[in-house]
Design a protein around this motif. Structure first.
Motif, short mmCIF file in Angstrom:
data_model
loop_
_atom_site.label_atom_id
_atom_site.label_comp_id
_atom_site.label_asym_id
_atom_site.label_seq_id
_atom_site.Cartn_x
_atom_site.Cartn_y
_atom_site.Cartn_z
N LEU A 174 0.83 -1.22 0.00
CA LEU A 174 0.00 0.00 0.00
C LEU A 174 0.85 1.26 0.00
O LEU A 174 0.56 2.23 -0.71
CB LEU A 174 -0.93 0.00 1.22
N ILE A 175 1.91 1.26 0.80
CA ILE A 175 2.80 2.43 0.84
C ILE A 175 3.50 2.61 -0.50
O ILE A 175 3.55 3.72 -1.06
CB ILE A 175 3.84 2.28 1.96
N GLN A 176 4.00 1.51 -1.06
CA GLN A 176 4.79 1.63 -2.28
C GLN A 176 3.94 1.92 -3.51
O GLN A 176 4.46 2.45 -4.50
CB GLN A 176 5.62 0.36 -2.49
N GLU A 177 2.66 1.60 -3.46
CA GLU A 177 1.79 1.96 -4.59
C GLU A 177 1.22 3.36 -4.44
O GLU A 177 0.46 3.82 -5.28
CB GLU A 177 0.67 0.94 -4.76
N GLY A 178 1.59 4.06 -3.36
CA GLY A 178 1.21 5.46 -3.19
C GLY A 178 -0.17 5.68 -2.63
O GLY A 178 -0.76 6.75 -2.86
N ALA A 179 -0.72 4.73 -1.89
CA ALA A 179 -2.08 4.85 -1.37
C ALA A 179 -2.26 6.12 -0.53
O ALA A 179 -3.33 6.75 -0.59
CB ALA A 179 -2.44 3.62 -0.53
N ILE A 180 -1.26 6.50 0.25
CA ILE A 180 -1.37 7.70 1.08
C ILE A 180 -0.45 8.81 0.57
O ILE A 180 -0.19 9.79 1.27
CB ILE A 180 -1.07 7.41 2.57
N GLY A 181 0.03 8.67 -0.66
CA GLY A 181 0.98 9.63 -1.21
C GLY A 181 2.37 9.37 -0.64
O GLY A 181 2.62 8.38 0.05
N LYS A 182 3.28 10.25 -0.93
CA LYS A 182 4.63 10.11 -0.38
C LYS A 182 4.57 10.30 1.14
O LYS A 182 3.82 11.13 1.65
CB LYS A 182 5.57 11.13 -1.01
N VAL A 183 5.36 9.52 1.85
CA VAL A 183 5.33 9.53 3.31
C VAL A 183 6.16 10.70 3.84
O VAL A 183 7.30 10.92 3.40
CB VAL A 183 5.87 8.20 3.86
N THR A 184 5.58 11.43 4.79
CA THR A 184 6.26 12.59 5.38
C THR A 184 6.91 12.26 6.72
O THR A 184 7.90 12.88 7.09
CB THR A 184 5.27 13.75 5.57
N SER A 185 6.35 11.28 7.47
CA SER A 185 6.92 10.89 8.77
C SER A 185 6.29 9.57 9.19
O SER A 185 5.24 9.16 8.68
CB SER A 185 6.66 11.96 9.84
N VAL A 186 6.95 8.91 10.14
CA VAL A 186 6.46 7.65 10.68
C VAL A 186 6.65 7.65 12.19
O VAL A 186 7.67 8.14 12.70
CB VAL A 186 7.20 6.42 10.09
N HIS A 187 5.65 7.11 12.90
CA HIS A 187 5.73 6.94 14.35
C HIS A 187 5.51 5.45 14.65
O HIS A 187 4.54 4.86 14.20
CB HIS A 187 4.66 7.78 15.06
N SER A 188 6.44 4.86 15.41
CA SER A 188 6.37 3.43 15.75
C SER A 188 6.52 3.26 17.25
O SER A 188 7.27 4.00 17.89
CB SER A 188 7.48 2.66 15.03
N TRP A 189 5.84 2.25 17.82
CA TRP A 189 5.86 2.12 19.27
C TRP A 189 5.62 0.68 19.71
O TRP A 189 5.11 -0.15 18.96
CB TRP A 189 4.80 3.02 19.91
N SER A 190 5.98 0.40 20.96
CA SER A 190 5.70 -0.88 21.60
C SER A 190 5.43 -0.63 23.08
O SER A 190 6.13 0.16 23.72
CB SER A 190 6.89 -1.84 21.47
N SER A 191 4.45 -1.33 23.61
CA SER A 191 4.10 -1.18 25.02
C SER A 191 4.99 -2.02 25.94
O SER A 191 4.85 -1.94 27.16
CB SER A 191 2.64 -1.59 25.24
N LYS A 192 5.87 -2.82 25.38
CA LYS A 192 6.73 -3.66 26.22
C LYS A 192 7.67 -2.81 27.07
O LYS A 192 8.00 -1.67 26.70
CB LYS A 192 7.54 -4.63 25.36
N LYS A 193 8.09 -3.39 28.17
CA LYS A 193 8.98 -2.68 29.10
C LYS A 193 10.16 -3.57 29.47
O LYS A 193 10.20 -4.15 30.55
CB LYS A 193 8.20 -2.25 30.35
N TRP A 194 11.13 -3.64 28.56
CA TRP A 194 12.34 -4.40 28.84
C TRP A 194 13.41 -3.48 29.41
O TRP A 194 14.51 -3.36 28.88
CB TRP A 194 12.84 -5.11 27.60
#
Length: 446
Positions: A174-194
């Protein structure tokens, strides 16, 4: 780990179909064995993640599990009951020496600090390697493994099994076919606590009879054994010398579709705005800001990507705009593009936002790919792996560099990938490589 994530992971581990074993034929120092050969396989580790990997690998009809290396013999009992003829070693180096010429492939599914040595020692013997994430404990070692695997044309695969899941592959498409246009930023997260903000207990506990504590420590400097799961088998991920914290644990999974979809290379800068580790343990609640060079899928001149773990999450100004009243999943990524956004919960199908805008958008229809069988098939000369060390090495480097940044909070570190150095903080290089203790050196990593 959420209940939904546990359920998804369990179902994914059950994908493979059961089959029978056939007689082995061994071919040394070539990329792949004949398609008619049975792959003779060994495991570094017999329980925990190793057992999960083996449970999937051995369902391939052309695999024979021959031996395992396990420092805690009690943890090998379950496997030994299933495979009575299985040869069990406490010293993995002895296993490689004794089994020389009798193996085709291995999986490295141990605590992080031993990944590099076991993988490199195996590849030096011409063995094909399935290596658990993170590929290595240190940045330097990831580079060396990727270079060596490519030079020797060995079959490799990192244990980021969701890489092959339709959810992650759909997000990439989906990203590479341009579904949301060119990407301006990304936010990634995990709730784990190591992480662990306490000091290391000042005590020495009796070592269990079944455990070879010296072998468990491996390349790391010796120290007293502390029971209660402080190291083994439970909480080693929290410890600086043995694990890589939450980012190292989950970053290789959650950053994977980001890395793949945007075709990222190496970061340009890193900045941690969360707490720093203490003398022995990683910290919880990391926030790490990374910038990468512009690609054909992003706006420029750089693409900002932010990692959050523990209790940290993207701010309300981001989530309220795109998610409205939809709750943020416990783990995942939010891609923000010129025309919309894509929410990718960990091990769930991607969601295009705003939903009303994309209600008629055609989604990819992808079938499951068995990540473990893909490795075995490639060893047998049938196809290629998709998370080979040439891909997994740079991905792991980026994730591990995020961990390095947490040692220098509020500082922007400028990374020179070609020279494996920080341009503005050369002393930070000490965090890129931890030399092994004497007697544990492995050719190719020195």
């Amino acid at each position: 780990m959420s209940r939904d994530h546990q359920s998804s992971r369990r179902s994914f581990l059950k994908q493979a179909a059961l089959g029978a074993f056939a007689a082995p034929v061994f071919i040394r120092n070539v990329r792949a064995a004949s398609p008619n050969d049975v792959v003779r396989h060994a495991s570094f580790g017999a329980s925990g993640m190793a057992f999960a990997d083996l449970s999937a690998i051995i369902t391939h009809p052309q695999v024979k599990l021959t031996c395992v290396a396990e420092v805690d013999l009690q943890r090998a009992e379950k496997l030994k009951q299933t495979f009575p003829e299985l040869r069990v070693y406490q010293d993995w180096r002895q296993m490689l020496d004794v089994e020389e010429g009798k193996l085709d492939s291995v999986n490295v599914s141990t605590p992080d600090h031993m990944h590099a040595s076991m993988a490199m020692a195996s590849m030096e013997r011409g063995l094909h390697v399935y290596g658990q994430k993170p590929l290595t404990h240190d940045v330097y070692d990831s580079r060396r493994l990727a270079e060596y695997a490519g030079k020797k044309n060995l079959v490799t695969q990192m244990g980021i099994q969701i890489h092959s899941h339709p959810a992650y592959r759909s997000a990439v498409q989906l990203i590479q076919e341009g579904a949301i246009g060119k990407v301006t930023s990304v936010h990634s997260w995990s709730s784990k606590k190591w992480g662990d903000d306490t000091e290391r207990p000042d005590r020495s506990d009796p070592v269990p009879d079944s455990l070879n504590w010296d072998q468990w420590q491996g390349v790391c400097e010796t120290r007293p054994f502390i029971g209660g799961g402080y190291y083994h088998p439970g909480s080693w991920r929290r410890r600086l010398d043995f694990g890589t914290g939450t980012f190292g644990d989950m970053g290789c999974h959650i950053f994977d579709p980001v890395f793949k979809a945007l075709e990222l290379t190496a970061p340009l800068t890193l900045k941690s705005t969360g707490p720093a580790p203490n003398a022995h343990n990683w910290a919880n609640n990391a926030v790490v800001h990374l910038t990468f060079p512009q690609t054909k899928h992003t706006t420029g001149p750089v693409v900002p990507i932010t990692w959050y773990d523990g209790d940290e999450r993207p701010g309300d100004e981001i989530t309220s705009r795109w998610l409205k009243k939809r709750p943020l999943p416990e783990q995942g990524s939010l891609f923000i593009g010129e025309k919309g956004a894509l929410l990718l919960p960990h091990v769930e199908m991607p969601i295009l936002l705003p939903e009303e805008t994309y209600k008629d958008y055609a989604r990819p229809k992808l079938e499951d790919i068995n990540h473990w069988h893909q490795f075995i098939d490639a060893v047998r000369g049938k196809g290629k792996t998709s998370a080979h060390f040439g891909y997994a090495g740079p991905l792991t480097e980026s994730v591990l560099l995020g961990g390095v940044a947490t040692f220098f909070p509020q500082e922007t570190l400028e990374w020179d990938a070609a020279s494996l150095q920080f341009k503005n903080r050369p002393e930070a290089a000490i965090r890129l490589r931890k030399p092994p203790r004497k007697g544990w050196e492995v050719k190719g990593l020195s």
